[in-house]
Each structure stands twice: as C-alpha cells, then as structure tokens.
Write a protein that holds these residues in place. Sequence first.
Motif, PDB file in Angstrom:
ATOM      1  N   MET A   1      -2.786  -5.406   9.151  1.00 39.26           N
ATOM      2  CA  MET A   1      -1.959  -4.456   8.399  1.00 39.26           C
ATOM      3  C   MET A   1      -1.610  -5.054   7.046  1.00 39.26           C
ATOM      4  SD  MET A   1       1.612  -2.697   9.587  1.00 39.26           S
ATOM      5  CE  MET A   1       2.443  -1.500   8.542  1.00 39.26           C
ATOM      6  N   ALA A   2      -1.855  -4.305   5.960  1.00 40.50           N
ATOM      7  CA  ALA A   2      -1.666  -4.845   4.620  1.00 40.50           C
ATOM      8  C   ALA A   2      -0.197  -5.085   4.287  1.00 40.50           C
ATOM      9  CB  ALA A   2      -2.280  -3.903   3.589  1.00 40.50           C
ATOM     10  N   VAL A   3       0.687  -4.193   4.733  1.00 39.95           N
ATOM     11  CA  VAL A   3       2.114  -4.313   4.430  1.00 39.95           C
ATOM     12  C   VAL A   3       2.864  -4.678   5.710  1.00 39.95           C
ATOM     13  CG1 VAL A   3       4.183  -3.142   3.594  1.00 39.95           C
ATOM     14  CG2 VAL A   3       1.952  -2.630   2.563  1.00 39.95           C
ATOM     15  N   VAL A   4       3.697  -5.705   5.630  1.00 38.44           N
ATOM     16  CA  VAL A   4       4.471  -6.161   6.783  1.00 38.44           C
ATOM     17  C   VAL A   4       5.853  -5.515   6.745  1.00 38.44           C
ATOM     18  CG1 VAL A   4       5.456  -8.152   7.984  1.00 38.44           C
ATOM     19  CG2 VAL A   4       3.240  -8.360   6.808  1.00 38.44           C
ATOM     20  N   LYS A   5       6.213  -4.775   7.780  1.00 40.25           N
ATOM     21  CA  LYS A   5       7.538  -4.171   7.889  1.00 40.25           C
ATOM     22  C   LYS A   5       8.511  -5.229   8.411  1.00 40.25           C
ATOM     23  CE  LYS A   5      10.733  -0.973   8.072  1.00 40.25           C
ATOM     24  NZ  LYS A   5      10.683   0.117   9.090  1.00 40.25           N
ATOM     25  N   ILE A   6       9.551  -5.509   7.650  1.00 35.14           N
ATOM     26  CA  ILE A   6      10.511  -6.549   8.007  1.00 35.14           C
ATOM     27  C   ILE A   6      11.599  -5.977   8.917  1.00 35.14           C
ATOM     28  CG2 ILE A   6      12.217  -8.192   7.128  1.00 35.14           C
ATOM     29  CD1 ILE A   6       9.283  -8.884   6.508  1.00 35.14           C
ATOM     30  N   TYR A  41       2.185   1.225  -4.060  1.00 33.74           N
ATOM     31  CA  TYR A  41       2.465  -0.087  -3.480  1.00 33.74           C
ATOM     32  C   TYR A  41       1.490  -0.398  -2.344  1.00 33.74           C
ATOM     33  CZ  TYR A  41       5.197  -3.915  -1.391  1.00 33.74           C
ATOM     34  OH  TYR A  41       5.616  -5.115  -0.884  1.00 33.74           O
ATOM     35  N   ASP A  42       1.271   0.581  -1.484  1.00 31.82           N
ATOM     36  CA  ASP A  42       0.362   0.378  -0.351  1.00 31.82           C
ATOM     37  C   ASP A  42      -1.061   0.085  -0.821  1.00 31.82           C
ATOM     38  OD1 ASP A  42       2.478   0.828   1.319  1.00 31.82           O
ATOM     39  OD2 ASP A  42       1.924   2.912   1.794  1.00 31.82           O
ATOM     40  N   SER A  43      -1.471   0.745  -1.892  1.00 26.49           N
ATOM     41  CA  SER A  43      -2.817   0.531  -2.431  1.00 26.49           C
ATOM     42  C   SER A  43      -2.968  -0.889  -2.980  1.00 26.49           C
ATOM     43  CB  SER A  43      -3.109   1.546  -3.529  1.00 26.49           C
ATOM     44  OG  SER A  43      -4.367   1.311  -4.135  1.00 26.49           O
ATOM     45  N   LEU A  44      -1.959  -1.339  -3.712  1.00 30.66           N
ATOM     46  CA  LEU A  44      -1.996  -2.701  -4.249  1.00 30.66           C
ATOM     47  C   LEU A  44      -2.022  -3.721  -3.120  1.00 30.66           C
ATOM     48  CD1 LEU A  44       0.599  -2.294  -7.149  1.00 30.66           C
ATOM     49  CD2 LEU A  44      -1.840  -2.814  -7.415  1.00 30.66           C
ATOM     50  N   ALA A  45      -1.231  -3.453  -2.086  1.00 27.58           N
ATOM     51  CA  ALA A  45      -1.191  -4.367  -0.950  1.00 27.58           C
ATOM     52  C   ALA A  45      -2.545  -4.429  -0.251  1.00 27.58           C
ATOM     53  CB  ALA A  45      -0.101  -3.928   0.038  1.00 27.58           C
ATOM     54  N   SER A  46      -3.182  -3.282  -0.099  1.00 28.16           N
ATOM     55  CA  SER A  46      -4.478  -3.227   0.566  1.00 28.16           C
ATOM     56  C   SER A  46      -5.533  -4.015  -0.205  1.00 28.16           C
ATOM     57  CB  SER A  46      -4.922  -1.764   0.713  1.00 28.16           C
ATOM     58  OG  SER A  46      -6.196  -1.671   1.292  1.00 28.16           O
ATOM     59  N   GLN A  47      -5.443  -3.981  -1.550  1.00 31.29           N
ATOM     60  CA  GLN A  47      -6.428  -4.653  -2.381  1.00 31.29           C
ATOM     61  C   GLN A  47      -6.191  -6.156  -2.503  1.00 31.29           C
ATOM     62  OE1 GLN A  47      -6.901  -2.736  -6.264  1.00 31.29           O
ATOM     63  NE2 GLN A  47      -6.054  -0.863  -5.402  1.00 31.29           N
ATOM     64  N   LEU A  48      -4.914  -6.558  -2.540  1.00 29.08           N
ATOM     65  CA  LEU A  48      -4.594  -7.915  -2.957  1.00 29.08           C
ATOM     66  C   LEU A  48      -3.998  -8.816  -1.885  1.00 29.08           C
ATOM     67  CD1 LEU A  48      -3.058  -6.993  -6.432  1.00 29.08           C
ATOM     68  CD2 LEU A  48      -5.381  -7.779  -5.948  1.00 29.08           C
ATOM     69  N   SER A  49      -3.671  -8.284  -0.714  1.00 27.72           N
ATOM     70  CA  SER A  49      -3.098  -9.124   0.349  1.00 27.72           C
ATOM     71  C   SER A  49      -4.073 -10.229   0.742  1.00 27.72           C
ATOM     72  CB  SER A  49      -2.782  -8.280   1.585  1.00 27.72           C
ATOM     73  OG  SER A  49      -1.683  -7.440   1.345  1.00 27.72           O
ATOM     74  N   ARG A  50      -3.536 -11.440   0.921  1.00 28.35           N
ATOM     75  CA  ARG A  50      -4.341 -12.571   1.366  1.00 28.35           C
ATOM     76  C   ARG A  50      -3.500 -13.372   2.350  1.00 28.35           C
ATOM     77  NH1 ARG A  50      -5.803 -15.242  -4.192  1.00 28.35           N
ATOM     78  NH2 ARG A  50      -6.549 -16.919  -2.823  1.00 28.35           N
ATOM     79  N   ASN A 100       2.359  -2.204 -11.133  1.00 28.01           N
ATOM     80  CA  ASN A 100       0.952  -2.595 -11.151  1.00 28.01           C
ATOM     81  C   ASN A 100       0.732  -3.806 -12.056  1.00 28.01           C
ATOM     82  OD1 ASN A 100      -2.003  -1.805 -10.530  1.00 28.01           O
ATOM     83  ND2 ASN A 100      -1.970  -1.947 -12.767  1.00 28.01           N
ATOM     84  N   GLU A 101       1.383  -3.797 -13.205  1.00 29.41           N
ATOM     85  CA  GLU A 101       1.241  -4.898 -14.162  1.00 29.41           C
ATOM     86  C   GLU A 101       1.734  -6.218 -13.563  1.00 29.41           C
ATOM     87  OE1 GLU A 101       3.674  -6.218 -18.112  1.00 29.41           O
ATOM     88  OE2 GLU A 101       2.971  -4.147 -18.049  1.00 29.41           O
ATOM     89  N   VAL A 102       2.905  -6.182 -12.938  1.00 28.14           N
ATOM     90  CA  VAL A 102       3.489  -7.401 -12.375  1.00 28.14           C
ATOM     91  C   VAL A 102       2.639  -7.950 -11.238  1.00 28.14           C
ATOM     92  CG1 VAL A 102       5.448  -8.271 -11.022  1.00 28.14           C
ATOM     93  CG2 VAL A 102       5.857  -6.886 -13.065  1.00 28.14           C
ATOM     94  N   ILE A 103       2.183  -7.076 -10.353  1.00 23.90           N
ATOM     95  CA  ILE A 103       1.428  -7.540  -9.188  1.00 23.90           C
ATOM     96  C   ILE A 103       0.022  -7.988  -9.574  1.00 23.90           C
ATOM     97  CG2 ILE A 103       0.457  -6.834  -6.976  1.00 23.90           C
ATOM     98  CD1 ILE A 103       2.923  -5.186  -6.473  1.00 23.90           C
ATOM     99  N   GLN A 104      -0.593  -7.319 -10.535  1.00 24.11           N
ATOM    100  CA  GLN A 104      -1.913  -7.754 -10.984  1.00 24.11           C
ATOM    101  C   GLN A 104      -1.826  -9.127 -11.657  1.00 24.11           C
ATOM    102  OE1 GLN A 104      -4.730  -6.522 -10.276  1.00 24.11           O
ATOM    103  NE2 GLN A 104      -4.349  -4.393  -9.694  1.00 24.11           N
ATOM    104  N   THR A 105      -0.747  -9.342 -12.420  1.00 25.04           N
ATOM    105  CA  THR A 105      -0.525 -10.653 -13.046  1.00 25.04           C
ATOM    106  C   THR A 105      -0.331 -11.721 -11.980  1.00 25.04           C
ATOM    107  OG1 THR A 105       0.476  -9.648 -15.007  1.00 25.04           O
ATOM    108  CG2 THR A 105       0.955 -11.976 -14.608  1.00 25.04           C
ATOM    109  N   LEU A 106       0.428 -11.373 -10.952  1.00 19.01           N
ATOM    110  CA  LEU A 106       0.643 -12.287  -9.830  1.00 19.01           C
ATOM    111  C   LEU A 106      -0.682 -12.686  -9.186  1.00 19.01           C
ATOM    112  CD1 LEU A 106       2.314 -13.605  -7.496  1.00 19.01           C
ATOM    113  CD2 LEU A 106       2.361 -11.347  -6.442  1.00 19.01           C
ATOM    114  N   ALA A 107      -1.536 -11.698  -8.933  1.00 19.90           N
ATOM    115  CA  ALA A 107      -2.826 -11.973  -8.301  1.00 19.90           C
ATOM    116  C   ALA A 107      -3.696 -12.864  -9.185  1.00 19.90           C
ATOM    117  CB  ALA A 107      -3.545 -10.659  -8.011  1.00 19.90           C
TER     118      ALA A 107
END
Length: 328
Positions: A1-6, A41-50, A100-107
């Motif tokens: 699962m790309a996003v973890v529910k806390i 958010y879900d799309s970014l998580a699906s692409q970039l989760s590691r 998107n900008e912040v998370i892409q920079t993070l990646a």
Amino acid sequence: MAVVKISSAEQFNSLLTSSRFVVADFYADWCGPCKAIAPVYDSLASQLSRPNHITFTKINGDEQQQLAQAYGVRAYPTFIVFENGNKKQTVAGADPRKLNEVIQTLASEATKSDATGTAESSSSGVWSGATPAKGYSDVTDQVEIKGLELLNRDTERGEARVLFDKSKPSGLSGKGKGKAESKSDWVESDTDEQLMLYIPFNATLKVHSLHITSFAEADEDDDEVPMRPKTVSLYTNRSHVLGFDEAEDIPAVQTVEIKAEDWDAKTGTAKVDLRFVKFQNVTSLVVFFVDGDGDSEKLRVDRVRIIGDAGEKRDMGKLEKIGDEPGE
C-alpha cells in the motif's frame, strides 16, 4: 500500500525512525479541501514511495489529536515532510502545485543523496549527534547567531557560533586536535573550567531538551586534556548574558548533572532532558557550564542542539479548514 494510515503515535514514531523521509498528510473527514487534494497526494505516493526511505502517511487529526498538537497542526489539510525524524518542511492548505513541487524536490534530494552515499546526513547538511525525542524536532535553526555571547572562552579556539554549526564536528573523525593557531570548530574555557553561553532565539520556543556534544581530546601542542561538561545550569528569558557572580545570586530554572554514561561513545553527545513545563515560552537561554567531569582547568564543548517546538499551538477545538467553512 502506497499510503500508510496512521492509527497511533507509536506507529508514526516508529516510521520516523525506520524511514529516512516521511511525508504526513494531516486531514479530517469533514474537510472538503482534504478530499479534493487526496487524489494528488495518493498519486505522488504511488509514484515515489520507497520502502524504508520515503514513506507517505495519512493522519486523521480528529482521531490523532496528540500527533496534530505535537507538530503544531493548525488547519486542514497540512502536509509535513520529515527527514531523519526532524520536521523539514510544511505545506498548509490544498495547493496541488506547491505540494507537487515540495515532494518532487524531496524525491530528487533523496536520489542525489543515495548517489553520493550521504544518507547519514540530512540533505540540508545539518549534523545531529542524537535523535530528537518523539514528538519534537531540532529547532536550532531558530538561534539568533548574531546575538550569541560566550564568556570565558579561549580566544585561540572557536567562537560561540561554531557550537551551532550545521557540519559534522571535526572531533568525530579524530581531526579535532589541531594546533592552537588554527581555527577550531569547538570552544574551550580559558582561565578556569566555566563557560557562560547566552542564546537568543528568533521565535518563542518550547524547549524539550538539549543535545550537547563534547570530545575530551588533547591538542598536539598541549598535553592537558579538556573536560566534558558535568554540571549545567539553565536560565530563561534573560535580556543579556549573565556574569559568573550574577549567576550565583539568581536561582537557575533547572540545574542538571551529566553523568559519564550519558555520553554516547560514537557521537560524543549527551541528551539533557529539561523539565518541559518550565521551558514553554522561551525567547532566550543562558547555559552555564559550571564544571567538568575531571580535574582539568579546561572544559570543551563542540556542538549544542536545541530540541523542542517553535511557535505557539492553538486549541485543537479551534482548528479551521483552509478553503472550507467551519462545520457545526
């Protein structure tokens, strides 16, 4: 699962420890903008989760109020990026472009650090000798460097500003034994073992603890081994540095004793826990290094990190939805 529910603070704190980067989406079920930006958010998580490197999480602020309060969440949605357990960046509101900008920079930073093998340091180059307490972060960046004062320092050593340097201390690699005429990235006391450090802040802080780094090493041209701090007295909200005689007449907010076993053998760092209730609205700290752990006339300090929270927190019951009308 790309996003973890806390579902608990313990689960989230565990992720902060196991994953280098953690992205937290603080939301509420009644928040319209939260629902609108969720697909982005879900799309970014699906692409970039590691696994164990970049972890995306969702935190229901109504259900996890402890976490929302701990990280100063004041409105929904709020996205917070953590690196090595420290709060790195915040995006408030449902702004797809900014998110998107912040998370892409993070990646990008994560990929770059992998290539250079610098995963032990943060992408911003901030060295830390210990992990911040759960629910708190390193707020040393709030130190007003120009306002620092340090009494009884050896002028042939470093200035007060080196204590808050973001780089790894030279003593950690055994290079902290330079000659007196070279520039040091640590400070030592001069006429006796005492040091008086005045630290003003750019914001009002809630200070949970201090991380003090000290390497007891002799210089190449000096056989005397400096001591690590032992007794430390703390004073809050002073307008200037205290004189040594003045400090004797003013009760300290707290005095702590650092024991030999408190020093981490690998990083030379000791965690100094404070009575948090007494350090809630701090605009400045005076740190009085009263004595050291031996018989030397010198005391050495390499780094000081401030752990806590910056800014005041609002009542969770008064949270507002960004871009949405308050619910009943």
